[in-house]
Design an enzyme around this catalytic site. Sequence first.
Site, short mmCIF file in Angstrom:
data_model
loop_
_atom_site.label_atom_id
_atom_site.label_comp_id
_atom_site.label_asym_id
_atom_site.label_seq_id
_atom_site.Cartn_x
_atom_site.Cartn_y
_atom_site.Cartn_z
N ASP A 13 0.86 -1.18 0.00
CA ASP A 13 0.00 0.00 0.00
C ASP A 13 0.90 1.23 0.00
OD1 ASP A 13 -2.31 1.64 0.38
OD2 ASP A 13 -1.86 1.72 2.50
N ASP A 53 -1.35 -0.84 6.07
CA ASP A 53 -1.61 -0.32 7.42
C ASP A 53 -3.08 -0.13 7.73
OD1 ASP A 53 -1.82 3.22 7.35
OD2 ASP A 53 -1.90 1.91 5.60
N ASP A 99 -6.41 -2.83 3.45
CA ASP A 99 -5.29 -3.68 3.07
C ASP A 99 -5.42 -5.10 3.63
OD1 ASP A 99 -4.02 -1.43 1.88
OD2 ASP A 99 -3.32 -0.79 3.85
#
Length: 1167
Positions: free
Chosen positions: A426, A870, A874
């Site tokens: 990400d 995070d 995700d």
Amino acid sequence: MKMKKIHFSKIYSFKFGKKTKFRREHSQIGRQGYSRVVLCNELQDSFESDLIRNYADNSVRSTKYTVASFFPKSLFEQFRRIANFYFLVVGILAFTKLAPYTAVSAILPLCIIVGATMVKEGIEDLRRKKQDIEVNNRKVIFHKGDGNFEYTEWKNLKVGNIVKIKKDEFFPADLLLLSSSYEDAVCYVETMNLDGETNLKLKQGLEVTSSLNEEVKLHDFKATVKCEDPNANLYSFVGSMEFEGQKYPLSPQQLLLRDSKLRNTDYVFGAVIFTGHDTKVIQNSTDPPSKRSKIEKKMDKIIYFLFGVLFLIAFVGSIIFGIVTKRDLHNGFMKRWYLRPDDSTIFFDPKRVVAASVYHFLTALMLYNFFIPISLYFSIELVKILQSIFINQDINMYYEELDKPALARTSNLNEELGQIDTILSDKTGTLTCNSMEFIKCSVAGVAYGRVVTEVEQAIGSISNSSPMIHEHVNRLERTVDSSESHDRKEPIKGFNFIDERIMNGNWVNEPRADVIQKFFRLLAVCHTAIPEVDDDTGRVTYEAESPDEAAFVIAAREVGFTFYKRSQNSLSMRELDPVSGNEVERTYKILHVLEFNSSRKRMSVIVKDEEGRILLLCKGADSVMFERLALNGREFQEKTMEHVGEYADAGLRTLILAYRELDEEEYNEFDNKFMEVKNSVTVDRESLIEELSDKIERNLVLLGATAVEDKLQDGVPECIEKLAQARIKIWVLTGDKMETAINIGFSCRLLRQGMKQIIIHLEIPEIQALEKHEDKMAIIKVSRESVYQQISEGSKLLSASKGTSQQAFALIIDGKSLVYALEDDIKNKFLELATRCASVICCRSSPKQKALVTRLVKEGTGKTTLAIGDGANDVGMIQEADVGVGISGVEGMQAVMSSDIAIAQFRYLERLLLVHGHWCYRRMSSMICFFFYKNITFGFTIFLYEVYASFSGQPAYNDWFLSFYSVMFSSLPVIALGVFDQDVSARYCQKFPILYQEGVQNVLFSWRRILSWMLNGFISAITIFFFCTKAIGLKAFDENGKTAGKDMLGATMYTCVVWVVNLQMALAVQYFTLIQHIAIWGSIALWHFFMFVYGSLPSSFSTNAYKVFVETLAPSPSFWIVTLFVAVSSLIPYFSCSTIKMWLFPMHHERIQWMRYESKKKTNEPE
């Protein structure tokens, strides 16, 4: 703008006192999925209450076992492993006459290994039990009856109980908020234990129960709640409450979740709705997907291979045994007369040779079980736990600012960290800080803000051929330096804006000061932030849903528009009056909040100002905002779009700000429809709300755009560069625009100067023309063809450059194109193109697309993948990847709770992979290979003795020698190797990232290497057996002329085996520690000590080992000479091959070791 879907802002869209209507919308209440009935404040012994509430109690249990189930369930878990089951069968057969050794000696090692594993699991479960007891015995105040409240334990709460929760206490169950210490039933809740977020959420009870804010007022309170059944959705709740003959709809706004904490509120009263394992937090406590490393899976195949070898030699040996036995008695002639074949038991009877062969086969299966390492699984579990402790305690991966160390949440995948081929990451919060800073803005077509962004600095540093960029950056830096000396006293979190035209009230002198005023008023009003005023300093700080939102209200405050107070229905701010020049207070009545979500990509508030005007203030993404502008509201559109493009090029995240004034009639029509939908209890309520919101968020007047910077985390560019040098492929999956993602790619060195970009997108004229005609089928067809064509062209470009240049390629694809690239008939071609590129960036990716891309890479390449993120968006890709890493950052703990390993900063990934990953892979590979080596060495000497003894089924060694070989005399050095060994130091692992490729290519655990260790075991066994038998066979063994018997030969061979396998370990170890010395030499010493003590016991116990060491072996020089000679001879093949290989075909770590040796020899510097 990246904001999480938190629903506390719904409170501003609910009007007290308005009678709600329940018609067909509530038809689902009482049906499947919505059948829960709660009688609030019923007495515990009420028959009706017991009849209706057959629900779970409030005690929770996280343990795997109970007292009754521990032994059967734990034993079942242990004997599910084929090796343990095999040893169990062998142990049972050891009680029969078939056994070549005593039953106790066969069962004891299995009991030790299985018992040790059960003890470990028992200790872990006991810890969980203690935590459960602590939680279940917490105290809470509940209504006992007649208005009397007293303390009870959490576990005693029942559905329908009324409880009183005080400030800073946790909620013991899922509660329906009735009232609070505030008159309007408002309370503040911290949900850190649920989602890791520290910002406060605002909750509020219904108006009809808001007056029940004293204990005595709850004396006669009765209500019936009908709601949804227990489920895992933290942010949804559908229900209704019948109170005093009226029905009232319930929403997530009235639900207080277990394990969240009451903050900034003296107390609340609530009714228990869900208890124990029915609560939403427990419903969410699912185990992560079971993952096993590739080494473990391969190890299972090796075990099966050894089982095949074991059965084969047992079968062949039984056939030979049958042939030889049949020949013992032929026509009355006894060939081996000393065996008395004419008067033999069935086990050696030439007349019943088939039965004898079958019995011999079973005996051989028991005798050769030492080919299978009984302590392997337990040793691996122990080593992995110790490796995880080293990862957790690595000071170089400790983030002091947040007091967060690395955390290996599972130890199953340690060695997998050393085999990562592709990282899927990400961006926001993972590569960047997710700590937004307001840095630029465009208002009324004028760009403000002079700070140089990280991306601009990166572009300036890599664009040596572009002096214009250098001049632009240098000019900005000079302006910033001069402005900072005058304007900035100290840094302000979330605000890095410098422009003398705006700051210090100078905005009033700008040509369009009226637009600037509306712009910053919108930032100060259009949000759901909660202000906190410091009583001592008067400083206002904010609790906001997201870092973006906090940055906006902070920016408004710093410019002079200070939001400082929020009540249930109003918002107050202070601002500079351009006419009088004085600071004035303004209050806005909040009518509705139309909240942000990922599909709307915008947020609006409808407010009434002090002059009675009704305003709709809106902020959102440019992709949805420009199309909503009125014809007379586009005055600054061209310039604003130009500035937004520049901000995206500078790596900034942009939002468009616009407003409109609503007339009374239009607002009333919207309000009536909106409240009707809002107060309904239907599955499609959210979609109906979005539909109504979409209609009113039109004909807007453009004010400008904001630009916030999400700075890269420290060390990200250097980390990515190191990972690239290790030849790890890095994919970034982000929701940002393509321009922003590309420029962030340059700043973090994912994209490099000279790298050829292959861009796949659908912003082509043909599709844009079709979109105007709204021909969806044609759009899909043309889009699919376009994506396929662009992928094909990219592949051709790569093929054309192959062999002609060393050009690196980067693939960039947007979310719309990714939809078609992931279709079955295109995805393999897309994957082929992507894997040939050095870097891949997927823009505008949804959470589902992230998970699908991860699955495609994992299954399509067959290589090990790692996903790192995070946020909650995700979780899908983290769980889908072979290894999931969570960043414990600003967005909460959803990613961490779903991950295998948690770290605080992306830069720690370098050390986690290049150091710990490489070490764990090497240690585990070497450890498993050595386990098989030592067991084959030992087991094959038994087989050779069997051949030597005509397959008589008699072991070469004493029963207890057999039992303790793997448990006492050879396992400790291997465990020490698995925990402490290093081929090169941590510094050299990071200095030479190419070393990591040994794990990716799996050179240390390939079939070639495994079989070579097995071959080494066979060679060692042959050397030991033949040298021992030839050296001490029929010759005089001592000065009295005694010859060596079976017992002395067996003890000598066993001694040689112990010496050889431990010295082999000493040769294989790359990095000696005191513990390894103790393990190796201690194992050898322990064997001699055991032989002395065991042989000194009475002969009834020590059997054929009685006084063998003391009286025959130790006094004889030939024993020590043979031991030394055999040990050296057995190691020569390994030593010779290793030396030749290192000189002629050195591996990466051997080259580095040689370089280190040469460097130390020249400089005499310690490492």
